[in-house]
Enzyme design. Sequence first.
Site, PDB file in Angstrom:
ATOM      1  N   CYS A 268       0.849  -1.195   0.000  1.00 25.87           N
ATOM      2  CA  CYS A 268       0.000   0.000   0.000  1.00 25.87           C
ATOM      3  C   CYS A 268       0.889   1.252   0.000  1.00 25.87           C
ATOM      4  O   CYS A 268       1.549   1.542   0.999  1.00 25.87           O
ATOM      5  CB  CYS A 268      -0.898  -0.050   1.241  1.00 25.87           C
ATOM      6  SG  CYS A 268      -1.733   1.486   1.646  1.00 25.87           S
TER       7      CYS A 268
ATOM      8  N   CYS B 148       0.237   3.760   2.720  1.00 27.05           N
ATOM      9  CA  CYS B 148       0.724   3.233   4.002  1.00 27.05           C
ATOM     10  C   CYS B 148       2.216   3.511   4.164  1.00 27.05           C
ATOM     11  O   CYS B 148       2.675   3.927   5.235  1.00 27.05           O
ATOM     12  CB  CYS B 148       0.489   1.730   4.097  1.00 27.05           C
ATOM     13  SG  CYS B 148      -1.234   1.218   4.034  1.00 27.05           S
TER      14      CYS B 148
END
Length: 111
Positions: A36, A39
């Site tokens: 991600c 993230c």
Amino acid sequence: MKIMTGKVIDVAGWDVAAVIAEQRGLILFDLWSPTCAPCRALAPILDDLAADFVDELRICKVNVAVDEAIAKPFAARTLPTLALYRDGVEIDRVVGLKSRGHLTAWLESHL
């Protein structure tokens, strides 16, 4: 189990329910995955916040790609998800990449 302050702690393999139940004060769980991009962008911001809120907050990372059993109780549908707990109870949640300023104001509103 006392979680240290001042740095982000990886809780892979921990009993997160026990951490939530035993920890007093504020604890922030970062639900993330290495695949991600938002993230990964959030990680250095959380490192800074851990240092900024060293006396008020503990920050724990939960890699949902590695440890689905740990992540399941959080019921995160979007990453990153930041779940904020106080004395064992979830009090707020932020979803998606946010700026350091936004997260600082959000955390200060819960102190």
